[in-house]
Design a protein around this motif. Structure first.
Motif, PDB file in Angstrom:
ATOM      1  N   PRO A  55      34.741  28.475  46.718  1.00 16.64           N
ATOM      2  CA  PRO A  55      35.550  27.284  46.456  1.00 16.64           C
ATOM      3  C   PRO A  55      36.651  27.048  47.483  1.00 16.64           C
ATOM      4  N   TRP A  56      37.199  28.127  48.050  1.00 15.39           N
ATOM      5  CA  TRP A  56      38.270  28.039  49.042  1.00 15.39           C
ATOM      6  C   TRP A  56      38.094  29.181  50.027  1.00 15.39           C
ATOM      7  N   ASP A  57      38.775  29.091  51.158  1.00 17.20           N
ATOM      8  CA  ASP A  57      38.717  30.165  52.153  1.00 17.20           C
ATOM      9  C   ASP A  57      39.114  31.494  51.512  1.00 17.20           C
ATOM     10  N   GLY A  58      38.262  32.506  51.683  1.00 16.16           N
ATOM     11  CA  GLY A  58      38.566  33.837  51.185  1.00 16.16           C
ATOM     12  C   GLY A  58      38.236  34.071  49.721  1.00 16.16           C
ATOM     13  N   TRP A  59      37.785  33.056  49.008  1.00 13.96           N
ATOM     14  CA  TRP A  59      37.446  33.164  47.588  1.00 13.96           C
ATOM     15  C   TRP A  59      35.940  33.151  47.410  1.00 13.96           C
ATOM     16  N   GLU A  60      35.470  33.859  46.403  1.00 13.17           N
ATOM     17  CA  GLU A  60      34.063  33.822  46.032  1.00 13.17           C
ATOM     18  C   GLU A  60      33.973  33.831  44.508  1.00 13.17           C
ATOM     19  N   LEU A  61      33.053  33.059  43.976  1.00 18.56           N
ATOM     20  CA  LEU A  61      32.912  32.880  42.536  1.00 18.56           C
ATOM     21  C   LEU A  61      31.425  32.920  42.207  1.00 18.56           C
ATOM     22  N   TRP A  62      31.048  33.640  41.125  1.00 20.18           N
ATOM     23  CA  TRP A  62      29.664  33.656  40.696  1.00 20.18           C
ATOM     24  C   TRP A  62      29.591  33.894  39.192  1.00 20.18           C
ATOM     25  N   LEU A  63      28.504  33.417  38.610  1.00 21.61           N
ATOM     26  CA  LEU A  63      28.294  33.518  37.168  1.00 21.61           C
ATOM     27  C   LEU A  63      27.109  34.431  36.893  1.00 21.61           C
ATOM     28  N   THR A  64      27.207  35.189  35.806  1.00 18.66           N
ATOM     29  CA  THR A  64      26.071  35.936  35.277  1.00 18.66           C
ATOM     30  C   THR A  64      26.000  35.600  33.791  1.00 18.66           C
ATOM     31  N   GLU A  65      24.999  36.051  33.124  1.00 19.32           N
ATOM     32  CA  GLU A  65      24.899  35.786  31.688  1.00 19.32           C
ATOM     33  C   GLU A  65      26.050  36.428  30.920  1.00 19.32           C
ATOM     34  N   GLU A  66      26.721  37.409  31.520  1.00 17.87           N
ATOM     35  CA  GLU A  66      27.848  38.081  30.877  1.00 17.87           C
ATOM     36  C   GLU A  66      29.172  37.347  31.079  1.00 17.87           C
ATOM     37  N   GLY A  67      29.268  36.491  32.121  1.00 15.45           N
ATOM     38  CA  GLY A  67      30.521  35.777  32.336  1.00 15.45           C
ATOM     39  C   GLY A  67      30.790  35.391  33.776  1.00 15.45           C
ATOM     40  N   LYS A  68      32.068  35.160  34.058  1.00 14.36           N
ATOM     41  CA  LYS A  68      32.551  34.689  35.354  1.00 14.36           C
ATOM     42  C   LYS A  68      33.055  35.867  36.180  1.00 14.36           C
ATOM     43  N   HIS A  69      32.620  35.922  37.436  1.00 13.16           N
ATOM     44  CA  HIS A  69      33.076  36.937  38.378  1.00 13.16           C
ATOM     45  C   HIS A  69      33.740  36.208  39.537  1.00 13.16           C
ATOM     46  N   TRP A  70      34.776  36.806  40.132  1.00 13.78           N
ATOM     47  CA  TRP A  70      35.379  36.192  41.304  1.00 13.78           C
ATOM     48  C   TRP A  70      36.146  37.217  42.116  1.00 13.78           C
ATOM     49  N   THR A  71      36.275  36.907  43.401  1.00 14.32           N
ATOM     50  CA  THR A  71      37.159  37.654  44.284  1.00 14.32           C
ATOM     51  C   THR A  71      38.094  36.656  44.950  1.00 14.32           C
ATOM     52  N   GLU A  72      39.316  37.088  45.147  1.00 13.39           N
ATOM     53  CA  GLU A  72      40.318  36.303  45.856  1.00 13.39           C
ATOM     54  C   GLU A  72      40.417  36.876  47.268  1.00 13.39           C
ATOM     55  N   PRO A  73      41.249  36.318  48.123  1.00 18.04           N
ATOM     56  CA  PRO A  73      41.341  36.822  49.490  1.00 18.04           C
ATOM     57  C   PRO A  73      41.677  38.312  49.603  1.00 18.04           C
ATOM     58  N   ASP A  74      42.269  38.903  48.561  1.00 18.12           N
ATOM     59  CA  ASP A  74      42.562  40.340  48.596  1.00 18.12           C
ATOM     60  C   ASP A  74      41.304  41.198  48.478  1.00 18.12           C
ATOM     61  N   GLY A  75      40.162  40.572  48.116  1.00 17.77           N
ATOM     62  CA  GLY A  75      38.888  41.282  48.043  1.00 17.77           C
ATOM     63  C   GLY A  75      38.624  42.011  46.738  1.00 17.77           C
ATOM     64  N   ILE A  76      39.580  42.035  45.835  1.00 19.57           N
ATOM     65  CA  ILE A  76      39.397  42.736  44.562  1.00 19.57           C
ATOM     66  C   ILE A  76      38.518  41.885  43.649  1.00 19.57           C
TER      67      ILE A  76
END
Length: 183
Positions: A55-76
């Motif tokens: 969605p934005w520089d350094g961010w990643e977002l993905w969905l699984t049947e269990e819920g929402k996963h994401w990483t922010e620029p810190d990589g966590i």
């Protein structure tokens, strides 16, 4: 005649560039320019389980049947479950995870308990609104994810926001208001 050839050349060049620009992820400054957009619906992008969205520089977002996963620029890596019993799927609701700083605020969350969600709007305490982008898994899982950016507030504070979920007819399905401001 030269003017017409020049105009046609410029138009062709712009058309060649437009698709690339239209598909690029907007920067915070681009989001600020469209933050007050209030379309009746947001396109809902259907993604496959595990498909990564940036969605934005350094961010990643993905969905699984269990819920929402994401990483922010810190990589966590972060996770918000839709199956652990902490979300009441029997009625419409919405959650919020927000990261803010001097560059503005990044809002993500889960809308749930409905298959009728068509638009999510984030409104900060100064009245700035952002129509969120929506993601969901194939079928009718009864939940999806939204993400939106709001520019820095005029007063420099961390914004309190209201998150509103609407159906295709513009009817409010559910709303999350800042603590102490609920009706």
């Amino acid at each position: 005649m030269k003017k017409y050839v020049l105009a046609a050349s410029v138009a062709a060049a712009l058309m060649a560039v437009a698709p690339t620009v239209a598909h690029a992820a907007p920067s915070p400054t681009q989001h600020a320019a469209v933050a007050s957009h209030t379309a009746k619906t947001s396109p809902i992008r259907v993604v496959q389980p595990g498909e990564r969205v940036q969605p934005w520089d350094g961010w990643e977002l993905w969905l699984t049947e269990e819920g929402k996963h994401w990483t922010e620029p810190d990589g966590i890596e972060n996770f918000r479950s839709v199956v652990d019993g902490n979300i009441d799927m029997s009625r419409p609701g919405v959650s919020l995870q927000m990261t803010s700083g001097p560059e503005g605020a990044y809002h993500t969350g889960i809308y749930y308990g409905t298959t009728k969600a068509a638009r999510v709007v984030v409104t900060d305490h100064e009245g700035t609104t952002a129509t969120a982008s929506l993601l969901k898994l194939p079928g009718k899982p009864g939940w999806g994810v939204y993400y939106a950016y709001t520019p820095p507030t005029q007063d420099g504070s961390h914004p309190d926001v209201t998150v509103s979920v609407y159906d295709r007819k513009g009817r409010l399905l559910t709303e999350l208001v800042p603590f102490g401001q609920g009706g």
